[in-house]
Motif scaffolding. Structure first.
Motif, short mmCIF file in Angstrom:
data_model
loop_
_atom_site.label_atom_id
_atom_site.label_comp_id
_atom_site.label_asym_id
_atom_site.label_seq_id
_atom_site.Cartn_x
_atom_site.Cartn_y
_atom_site.Cartn_z
N PHE A 369 0.83 -1.20 0.00
CA PHE A 369 0.00 0.00 0.00
C PHE A 369 0.87 1.26 0.00
O PHE A 369 0.67 2.18 -0.80
N SER A 370 1.85 1.29 0.89
CA SER A 370 2.69 2.49 1.03
C SER A 370 3.58 2.69 -0.19
O SER A 370 3.71 3.81 -0.69
N ALA A 371 4.19 1.60 -0.66
CA ALA A 371 5.09 1.73 -1.82
C ALA A 371 4.32 2.20 -3.06
O ALA A 371 4.78 3.08 -3.79
N ILE A 372 3.15 1.63 -3.29
CA ILE A 372 2.33 2.04 -4.45
C ILE A 372 1.94 3.50 -4.32
O ILE A 372 2.03 4.27 -5.29
N GLY A 373 1.48 3.91 -3.15
CA GLY A 373 1.05 5.30 -2.95
C GLY A 373 2.17 6.29 -3.14
O GLY A 373 1.99 7.36 -3.76
N ILE A 374 3.37 5.95 -2.63
CA ILE A 374 4.51 6.86 -2.75
C ILE A 374 4.97 6.98 -4.20
O ILE A 374 5.28 8.08 -4.70
N ILE A 375 5.04 5.84 -4.90
CA ILE A 375 5.45 5.88 -6.31
C ILE A 375 4.45 6.70 -7.14
O ILE A 375 4.83 7.51 -7.99
N ALA A 376 3.14 6.50 -6.87
CA ALA A 376 2.12 7.25 -7.61
C ALA A 376 2.23 8.75 -7.33
O ALA A 376 2.11 9.58 -8.25
N ALA A 377 2.45 9.12 -6.07
CA ALA A 377 2.60 10.54 -5.73
C ALA A 377 3.83 11.14 -6.41
O ALA A 377 3.80 12.27 -6.92
N TRP A 378 4.93 10.37 -6.43
CA TRP A 378 6.16 10.84 -7.07
C TRP A 378 5.95 11.05 -8.57
O TRP A 378 6.36 12.06 -9.13
N LEU A 379 5.30 10.08 -9.23
CA LEU A 379 5.04 10.23 -10.66
C LEU A 379 4.13 11.41 -10.95
O LEU A 379 4.29 12.11 -11.95
N CYS A 380 3.19 11.64 -10.05
CA CYS A 380 2.29 12.78 -10.21
C CYS A 380 3.09 14.09 -10.23
O CYS A 380 2.87 14.97 -11.08
N VAL A 381 4.02 14.23 -9.28
CA VAL A 381 4.83 15.46 -9.21
C VAL A 381 5.75 15.58 -10.41
O VAL A 381 5.84 16.63 -11.06
N MET A 382 6.45 14.49 -10.74
CA MET A 382 7.46 14.56 -11.79
C MET A 382 6.86 14.67 -13.20
O MET A 382 7.49 15.24 -14.10
N LEU A 383 5.65 14.12 -13.42
CA LEU A 383 5.08 14.14 -14.76
C LEU A 383 4.12 15.31 -14.98
O LEU A 383 4.01 15.82 -16.10
N TRP A 384 3.44 15.76 -13.95
CA TRP A 384 2.43 16.80 -14.12
C TRP A 384 2.91 18.19 -13.73
O TRP A 384 2.56 19.17 -14.38
N PHE A 385 3.70 18.26 -12.67
CA PHE A 385 4.06 19.58 -12.16
C PHE A 385 4.89 20.42 -13.13
O PHE A 385 4.80 21.66 -13.10
#
Length: 701
Positions: A369-385
Motif C-alpha cells: 500500500f505504502s510503496a504504491i502510494g509513494i510511487i504514484a505521488a512521485w510520478l504525479c509530481v514529476m510528470l504533471w508539475f
C-alpha cells in the motif's frame, strides 16, 4: 518531461478512479478488521493451521449473551425480553438447538461400548454381588437422571457415562433454554449465529448498535438483570470504530497541518490545491492496486497508510522550494531535480518494501500500500508539475522564518572539535543502548477495550469455554489410531485436572471411544449378562425367571456416526478428518489454562502423533526470530547506504547519512534508558527511519 507521459499518466489515473468509484461498494465489503488476518500462517504443520482456521471460522460468527439475575425466574424473563428485542437483527438463535433426549436416544444403541471411567474400573474389580446391589438400588430410584426406564439401563452404566459427559460443561437445559448458576446468581445463556461475516462493517454496525440498544431497553424493564457479551463481532465492531476514528484523526490532522504549513510557507491557494493532488493520486492508486492484489483490504492498512499524506506531500514541497524566487523553465528545473528525487523515492520505497521480508501478511499489505502510494505521488509530481506547477514560488512568512533560523542554526563541521562532539554523543548513547531489552510477547501488542475484555472473560469463565489458541492436534494413520492416541493424552490431562491445574478439556474421544476401547468395554461388561449376576438380581427384585436386561450389542460407534447425531454441530470442530496426506487428525481443546509452568508441562505431553500448539507462544517466538534477523539486516542496510550515497554525493554523503544514524542510535538509547522494550516493530521502524530520513538530506543538499 514528456507531455505524452503526462497525458498517459492522467488517462491511467482517470480510468483507475472510474473503476474505483464503480467498485466502491465492493471495496467496502472487502474491508477486514480481523487482527488475526495480519498474523502469519503456521510454519510447521498444515493440520495445526487447519484446526486454528476452523476454530476461527466457527467462533467469528458466534455471539454469546449471558443474562444474569439474582433469581432464576428473573433471569429467564429478562432473557425472553432480550430475545424479543433482538429478533430484527441478522442473528440466528442457537440456544435451543441442543436436545438432551435426542442425544440420549442416539447413543443408546452403542451403550455397551460407552462406559464411564469409574465404572470401567468397577467392572474390572468388583464381584457380582456389587452389581446385584447396585441394580437393586437403581430399581428403587423414583426418577432416572436421563429419563430411561430401569429395564433399559439396570446397572446405570449408560446413565453414568452420559452424566460424566455432562460434567464437562456447567450449562444445563431448563425447559426451552440453557442456564448456568454460580455465586448466588443465575444466568440464562443466549447463543446466536451471525448471518454473514463478523468482519462485514455494515453487519458489525447493525449488530453492535442493535445489541447495545436492546440491552439499554432491558435495563429499564429488568433493572436487576445484567447482560455480558462474548463474540468476535463485538470486538471487531469496536476495533473497526477505533480504526475509522484513527484514520479520520490522522488524515484530518495531517491535512490540516499540510494546509496551514503550505499557506504559511508558499503564498497562493492554487499552490495549496496542487499539494493535494499527489496526496489524492497516491491514495487512489494505493487503495485500488492493493485491493486488486490482496483478497481483502485491512482497516489497519488504511490507518498505517494515513502516514502517506506526509510523505507524498514532501515531493511537491521539495519542488516548490526549488522554485522559490526563481524564473527557470519548470521542465528544465524538474530535469535537474530528477536525480535527487529518484534517490529520495528509491530509499523510501525500499524501506517500505523491507516489510516484505517478514512473514506477516498484514505487514506485506502495508508495504505494498505504502510503496504504491509513494510511487504514484512521485510520478504525479514529476510528470504533471512541470506543466501545471508554478514557474516561480513566492516565499511566505514561514519560509522567511525558516531561512532566518537556518542562517543562525549551529553547524556541525567535520573538524577535530566536531569529531570530539560526535564521540561524546556516541558515549552518551552507549549506556542506553546497553540497557536495551527485548520483549517479543505478542500479547503486549493487543489493544482491547477493557470493559469488553472483562465481559468476555466473565462469559468464558461462567461457561468454561475452551481456549481457541492453545490446543493439541492429534494425528494418525486411521480413525482408531487417532482416538487411541487421544485417549492416552486425555488420561494425562485428567490427572492434571485432578490437581486443579486445568479446568477441563474437550476431545472427541470423550464421546467416541476408540474401537479397541469399545471392544475392551464389551468384554468387561459381558459378566453382567451371566447367571452369576442375573439370578440373584431376579430373586432380590422378585422378577420373572425369564427376565434379562437388554441384550448386549457389538455395534461400533464411529466418528462419522457421532457427527451425524444431534450432537454433531458441537463435535465437528474437534475432528479434522482426513488430510491431503491421507492421515487423520483431531483437536483437543483446553479450559482454564493459566501460567507458563502449565504450558511447559502441556508441551512436554507432545509426542508421536501428538502436537502441542500454543499460537501466542509460536508467534512470539517468530517475532523474536525475525527481530534478530531483521536487526542484522537493518544494521547492514545502514552501513551499505553510505557507499551507495557516495556514488552520487561523494564528500557530501556524511551530511545525508549521519543524521539518520544518530536518529536511530538516539532512539534506541532513549528506549533503553526509559525501559521501553525492543520488538520487531521497533526494528521495522528503524528501517523506515532510514528510508524517509535520507530524503531530508537529499532535499537539503
Amino acid at each position: 518531461m514528456s507531455r505524452r507521459l503526462a497525458w498517459a499518466w492522467l488517462a491511467l489515473t482517470l480510468l483507475l478512479g472510474a473503476w474505483t468509484a464503480l467498485s466502491y461498494q465492493h471495496l467496502i465489503a472487502r474491508l477486514n478488521v480481523d487482527l488475526f488476518a495480519l498474523l502469519p500462517r503456521d510454519e510447521h504443520d498444515s493440520r495445526a493451521e487447519a484446526a486454528l482456521q476452523r476454530l476461527a471460522e466457527q467462533g467469528e460468527r458466534q455471539l454469546v449473551l449471558l443474562v444474569s439475575a439474582p433469581d432464576l425466574a428473573e433471569a429467564g424473563a429478562a432473557s425472553r425480553t432480550l430475545e424479543a428485542a433482538l429478533k430484527p437483527l441478522p442473528l440466528a438463535e442457537q440456544h435451543g438447538a441442543f436436545d438432551p433426549a435426542g442425544v440420549r436416544d442416539f447413543f443408546l444403541p452403542y451403550r455397551d461400548g460407552l462406559v464411564a471411567h469409574a465404572d470401567a474400573e468397577a467392572l474390572a474389580k468388583q464381584p457380582p454381588v456389587y452389581w446385584v446391589r447396585r441394580a437393586a438400588s437403581a430399581a428403587f430410584t423414583p426418577v432416572s437422571a436421563i429419563g430411561l426406564r430401569w429395564q433399559q439401563d439396570p446397572f446405570e452404566l449408560f446413565t453414568h457415562w452420559l452424566l460424566e459427559r455432562a460434567q464437562s460443561s456447567p450449562v444445563r437445559p431448563d425447559g426451552d433454554r440453557l442456564i448456568v448458576s454460580e455465586g448466588g446468581r443465575h444466568h440464562a445463556v443466549l447463543i446466536y449465529r451471525i448471518e454473514g461475516s463478523a468482519f462485514s462493517l455494515a453487519l458489525q454496525e447493525r449488530i453492535h448498535d442493535g445489541v447495545n440498544a436492546s440491552i439499554a431497553e432491558l435495563a429499564k424493564s429488568h433493572p436487576q438483570a445484567r447482560v455480558r457479551r462474548a463474540g468476535v463481532v463485538v470486538h471487531a465492531a469496536t476495533a473497526a470504530r477505533n480504526a475509522q476514528s484513527e484514520v479520520s484523526l490522522i488524515g484530518t490532522g495531517s491535512t490540516i497541518g499540510v494546509v496551514l504549513l503550505s499557506l504559511l510557507a508558499f503564498r497562493g491557494w492554487w499552490r495549496l490545491v496542487l499539494l493535494m493532488v499527489p496526496i489524492a493520486v497516491g491514495s487512489l492508486w494505493a487503495v485500488a492496486l492493493t485491493a486488486a492484489v490482496f483478497d481483502q483490504l485491512h482497516m489497519i492498512t488504511l490507518v498505517f497508510g494515513s502516514s502517506l499524506i506526509g510523505v507524498a506531500v514532501d515531493y511537491a514541497e521539495y519542488a516548490y522550494c526549488a522554485s522559490l524566487d526563481g524564473d527557470k523553465d519548470p521542465r528544465v528545473r524538474y530535469r535537474e531535480l530528477a536525480p535527487g528525487m529518484a534517490v529520495a523515492l528509491a530509499t523510501t520505497v525500499l524501506a517500505y518494501l523491507g516489510l516484505l521480508l517478514t512473514p506477516f501478511p498484514g505487514l506485506a499489505q502495508m508495504a505494498a500500500f505504502s510503496a504504491i502510494g509513494i510511487i504514484a505521488a512521485w510520478l504525479c509530481v514529476m510528470l504533471w508539475f512541470p506543466f501545471i506547477g508554478p514557474r516561480s514560488v513566492q516565499p511566505g512568512p514561514a519560509t522567511r522564518l525558516f531561512e532566518w533560523c537556518g542562517a543562525r542554526w549551529p553547524v556541525w563541521r567535520a573538524n577535530r572539535r566536531g569529531w570530539v562532539l560526535l564521540l561524546l554523543g556516541a558515549i552518551a548513547m552507549a549506556p542506553g543502548i546497553y540497557l536495551l531489552r527485548a520483549n517479543d510477547d505478542v500479547r503486549a501488542l493487543a489493544v482491547t477495550d477493557p470493559a469488553l475484555l472483562a465481559e468476555h472473560t466473565d462469559v468464558a469463565r461462567a461457561l468454561r469455554l475452551p481456549s481457541p489458541a492453545q490446543l493439541f492436534v492429534v494425528s494418525g494413520r486411521d480413525e482408531n489410531e487417532v482416538l487411541v492416541r487421544e485417549e492416552a493424552l486425555t488420561a494425562r490431562l485428567s490427572a492434571m485436572q485432578a490437581e486443579g491445574r486445568l479446568a477441563g478439556f474437550e476431545a472427541i474421544s470423550a464421546w467416541v471411544p476408540s474401537a479397541s476401547r469399545q471392544h475392551a468395554l464389551w468384554q468387561l461388561g459381558a459378566p453382567l449378562h451371566s447367571d452369576a449376576v442375573l439370578a440373584p438380581l431376579r430373586e432380590a427384585l422378585e422378577l420373572d425367571a425369564e427376565w434379562t436386561p437388554p441384550p448386549a450389542t457389538d455395534r461400533i460407534l464411529h466418528v462419522d456416526d457421532a457427527l451425524a447425531s444431534p450432537l454433531g454441530p458441537l463435535l465437528r470442530g474437534l475432528w479434522l478428518g482426513r488430510g491431503s496426506d491421507g492421515r487423520y487428525a483431531s483437536v483437543v481443546l483446553l479450559k482454564g489454562l493459566s501460567g507458563q509452568a502449565d504450558s511447559a508441562r502441556l508441551a512436554a505431553m507432545a509426542g508421536e502423533g501428538v502436537r502441542w500448539v500454543d499460537k501466542p507462544a509460536e508467534i512470539s517466538e517468530l517475532f523474536g526470530r525475525y527481530r534478530v534477523r531483521l536487526g542484522w539486516m537493518v544494521a547492514i542496510a545502514y552501513l551499505l547506504t553510505f557507499p551507495l550515497l557516495w556514488l552520487r554525493y561523494r564528500e557530501r554523503t556524511w551530511r545525508l547519512w549521519l543524521p539518520v544514524a544518530l536518529a536511530a542510535g538516539g532512539t534506541l538509547a532513549i528506549f533503553g534508558m526509559a525501559g521501553v522494550p525492543v520488538q520487531l516493530l521497533v526494528v521495522l521502524g528503524l528501517l523506515l527511519v532510514l528510508g524517509t530520513g535520507v530524503d531530508y538530506g537529499v532535499f537539503i543538499d
